[in-house]
Design an enzyme around this catalytic site. Structure first.
Site, PDB file in Angstrom:
ATOM      1  NE  ARG A 267       0.636   1.786   4.229  1.00 43.57           N
ATOM      2  CZ  ARG A 267       1.905   2.156   4.209  1.00 43.57           C
ATOM      3  NH1 ARG A 267       2.512   2.376   3.079  1.00 43.57           N
ATOM      4  NH2 ARG A 267       2.582   2.306   5.335  1.00 43.57           N
TER       5      ARG A 267
ATOM      6  CE1 TYR B 295       5.739   3.290  12.603  1.00 43.24           C
ATOM      7  CE2 TYR B 295       5.395   1.933  14.544  1.00 43.24           C
ATOM      8  CZ  TYR B 295       4.904   2.531  13.410  1.00 43.24           C
ATOM      9  OH  TYR B 295       3.581   2.382  13.078  1.00 43.24           O
TER      10      TYR B 295
ATOM     11  CG  ASP C  76       0.980  -0.592   7.036  1.00 38.35           C
ATOM     12  OD1 ASP C  76       0.480   0.512   6.737  1.00 38.35           O
ATOM     13  OD2 ASP C  76       2.135  -0.712   7.492  1.00 38.35           O
TER      14      ASP C  76
ATOM     15  CD  GLU D 230       2.397   7.990   6.641  1.00 39.10           C
ATOM     16  OE1 GLU D 230       2.015   6.818   6.883  1.00 39.10           O
ATOM     17  OE2 GLU D 230       2.315   8.499   5.513  1.00 39.10           O
TER      18      GLU D 230
ATOM     19  CB  SER E 148       2.637  -2.106   3.739  1.00 34.65           C
ATOM     20  OG  SER E 148       2.402  -0.920   4.441  1.00 34.65           O
ATOM     21  CB  SER E 149       7.443  -5.588   2.107  1.00 34.22           C
ATOM     22  OG  SER E 149       8.237  -5.243   3.234  1.00 34.22           O
TER      23      SER E 149
END
Length: 506
Positions: free
Chosen positions: A89, A326, A264, A95, A206-207
Site C-alpha cells: 500500500r 518508531y 497496513d 501518517e 508495507s511489504s
C-alpha cells in the site's frame, strides 16, 4: 471472490508463475496431496530439534529438522494447489495516526506478495498426526525451506531479528493467530507454501503487511476448503475482513515485536480497485473514495483525462518499524495521551480526542515554565501530539478534496503533512526531504510528502499526468546530484484490489 490467473495483471501473473515453480521445485506434487519433501528443513527452533519421527520433522518452535518429509501429515489435505495474493500500500496522507485511533487515507498498489502451496487441517486426536509448516521465499537470502512446529500455540516462538531467516516470523506469527481458533476445535494446521513478492523491502510500502495478509488469506482458504470439501464441520470463528486484518496486526505486534497500527493490514485486506480508502482506525469503519468521484461539472471522459496521478519515489534508504525510533514515537504518543487525560479527564482515550486548541494551551503553559531536561521532554511530547492532531484534521479534509477533484487543496495538505512529519514528528531524513523539496517545486506538481513510517522509504507525489515522465527524469537526475550519486526509483501508482484467491491451472 476468487479471480482467474488470466484476469490478473502481467506483474501478478509473473509472481504467481515464479511462486508456483518454486513450490513444485521445492515440495513437489503428485496430484494426490503428497509432497515429496526435499529433506532441507532448515528452520531454527533455538537448537531444539527432537529428531526424526517417521521421517517427519518434529522440532519445537521453528524446527531445525533434517528428516526426509514424506509429505503425509496424517491430516486432511486439499489436493489442489492454492494461490493467494495481497497488495502492498501507499498512504496518501494520515501518517502515524493509526496507532492513536485516528484517520488514515491509503490505497493498495500493484506491488504484491503471492503464496502458492497446499495446506491441511490436522485432528490433534490422531496420535500419528504431525503439524509442521514449511515455507520458502524467492525473496529471502539463500531461498531455503524454513520449518516450524504448528501443532500448538505454545510451540511457536519467534526467531531473533538478527537471524537471516527472521522474515519467517511474519508467516509463523499469522499461523499462530489462527491456531488460537483451531486449537479450540482440537485441530492444528500444516502448510507448505512458496512465496514470491515484489513490494520493495524497507520502502515504507508495507511489504510485511502484504506478506501477512497473503498468508492469512491462504490459511482461511485452507480452512474453508477443509470444511466444505472434507466435511470437517469446524466451528471456527474466523469473522470477516476486519478480523483478518486484526489477526495480522496482532501477529506483527506480538510475534514480530513491531508496534504498528492497523492501517497496513486493513487496506491490504479491504482495498477496492480504483479507490483509495478512508479508514477510521478507532471504529474500523471505512469509506472508498475515487479521485474526483463527486465532480459532476465535466464529462466523465474529460474528468478521467484531466485527473492527475500519484507517483511513488523510492529513496532507497531502507527503514524498519521493528526497532529504532518508531517504537519511541508510539511511546511518546501514549505519554501525550496520558498527559491530556490528566488535564481533561477520561474522555481522552487517545490523541483522536485531543484538539489543536488543547495542544496550543498545553504548549503555552509549558513555554512559561523554566527550562530543564524534563521540560524539553514535555516539549517533544507535545510536538508529537501536535502532528497527530493536525494530521487527523488534514486527512479528513484531504479525503473530501480528493473526492471533489480539488487537486490544489489536496496537494497543499500533502505539503503541510510533510512539513509536520519533518518538524514536529521528526521522522523524515535528508534524502526524503530532498525528494519532497524537488517535487514540490516542480511545475505540474500539486503536492509531495513522505509516505509510510519514515526514517527512509518513499515519497508520494500528486502530479499532472502530462508531466510524469519529466518529473521522473528530473527527480532521478537531481537526487543523484544532491545526494552524491544515490539513485531513486519512480513508480506511477493507481489504486489496486485487496487480498484474494487466484485460481491457477498450470
Amino acid at each position: 471472490m476468487p479471480t482467474s490467473l488470466s484476469d490478473e495483471s502481467l506483474p501478478i501473473q509473473s509472481l504467481v508463475q515464479k511462486a508456483n515453480k518454486l513450490y513444485c521445485d521445492t515440495f513437489g506434487d503428485d496430484g494426490n496431496g503428497n509432497g515429496n519433501g526435499n529433506g532441507n528443513d532448515n528452520g531454527n527452533d533455538n537448537g531444539n530439534d527432537n529428531g526424526n519421527d517417521n521421517g517427519n520433522d518434529n522440532g519445537n518452535g521453528n524446527g531445525n529438522g533434517n528428516g526426509n518429509d514424506n509429505g503425509n501429515d496424517n491430516g486432511n489435505r486439499n489436493n489442489e494447489i492454492l494461490c493467494t495474493v495481497a497488495p502492498g500500500r501507499v498512504n496518501l496522507i494520515g501518517e502515524h495516526t493509526d496507532y492513536t485511533g485516528g484517520f488514515v487515507f491509503p490505497m493498495a498498489i500493484e506491488f504484491s506478495t503471492v503464496c502458492v502451496g497446499k495446506g491441511s487441517i490436522v485432528r490433534n486426536s490422531n496420535s500419528n498426526a504431525v503439524s509442521v509448516s514449511k515455507v520458502i521465499s524467492a525473496n529471502a537470502k539463500g531461498s531455503r525451506v524454513i520449518s516450524f512446529d504448528s501443532s500448538s500455540v505454545e510451540m511457536m516462538t519467534p526467531l531473533s531479528r538478527q537471524d537471516t531467516d527472521s522474515w519467517s516470523n511474519y508467516v509463523a506469527g499469522v499461523v499462530q493467530q489462527y491456531m488460537k481458533e483451531l486449537s479450540k476445535c482440537g485441530c492444528s494446521i500444516s502448510l507448505e507454501i512458496a512465496i514470491c513478492g515484489d513490494v520493495p523491502l524497507g520502502s515504507g510500502l508495507s511489504s510485511s503487511a502484504s506478506l501477512e495478509v497473503a498468508v492469512a488469506t491462504f490459511i482461511e482458504k485452507v480452512i474453508e476448503k477443509s470444511n466444505s470439501d472434507l466435511n470437517l464441520n469446524l466451528n471456527l470463528k474466523l469473522g470477516g475482513m476486519k478480523e483478518t486484518a486484526l489477526r495480522c496486526q496482532a501477529a506483527e505486534n506480538e510475534f514480530c515485536g513491531a508496534p504498528c497500527g492497523i492501517m497496513d493490514q486493513y487496506v491490504s485486506v479491504t482495498a477496492n480497485k480504483g479507490s483509495a480508502i478512508m479508514i477510521d482506525c478507532r471504529s474500523l469503519e471505512y469509506q472508498t473514495i475515487s479521485m474526483g468521484d463527486t465532480d459532476t461539472t465535466s464529462n466523465p471522459s474529460d474528468v478521467d483525462d484531466g485527473k492527475p496521478v500519484f507517483l511513488i519515489c523510492n529513496s532507497n534508504v531502507k527503514h524498519s518499524i521493528g526497532g529504532g525510533e518508531y517504537p519511541i514515537r508510539v511511546t511518546q504518543c501514549a505519554d501525550a495521551t496520558k498527559h491530556f487525560r490528566s488535564i481533561h479527564g477520561d474522555g481522552v482515550v487517545s490523541l483522536r480526542d485531543v484538539s489543536l486548541a488543547m495542544v496550543a494551551a498545553a504548549t503555552k503553559k509549558g513555554s512559561s515554565s523554566s527550562t530543564d531536561d524534563a521540560d524539553d521532554d514535555a516539549d517533544v511530547t507535545l510536538r508529537r501530539a501536535k502532528h497527530v492532531v493536525a494530521e487527523n484534521e488534514r486527512t479528513q479534509k484531504a479525503a473530501l478534496a480528493l473526492a471533489n477533484g480539488n487537486w490544489a487543496a489536496f496537494g497543499k495538505l500533502m505539503n503541510e503533512s510533510h512539513e509536520s512529519m519533518k518538524t514536529d514528528y521528526e521522522v523524515s531524513c535528508e534524502e526524503i526531504d530532498i525528494l519532497a523539496d524537488l517535487a514540490q517545486n516542480f511545475e505540474g506538481v500539486y503536492g509531495s510528502r513522505l509516505t509510510g513510517g519514515g526514517f527512509g522509504g518513499c515519497t508520494i507525489t500528486l502530479v499532472d499526468r502530462r508531466r510524469v515522465k519529466e518529473l521522473c527524469d528530473f527527480l532521478k537526475e537531481e537526487y543523484s546530484v544532491r545526494t552524491g550519486g544515490k539513485e531513486c526509483l519512480c513508480y506511477e501508482a493507481s489504486p489496486g484490489a485487496g487480498a484474494r484467491e487466484i485460481i491457477i491451472n498450470m
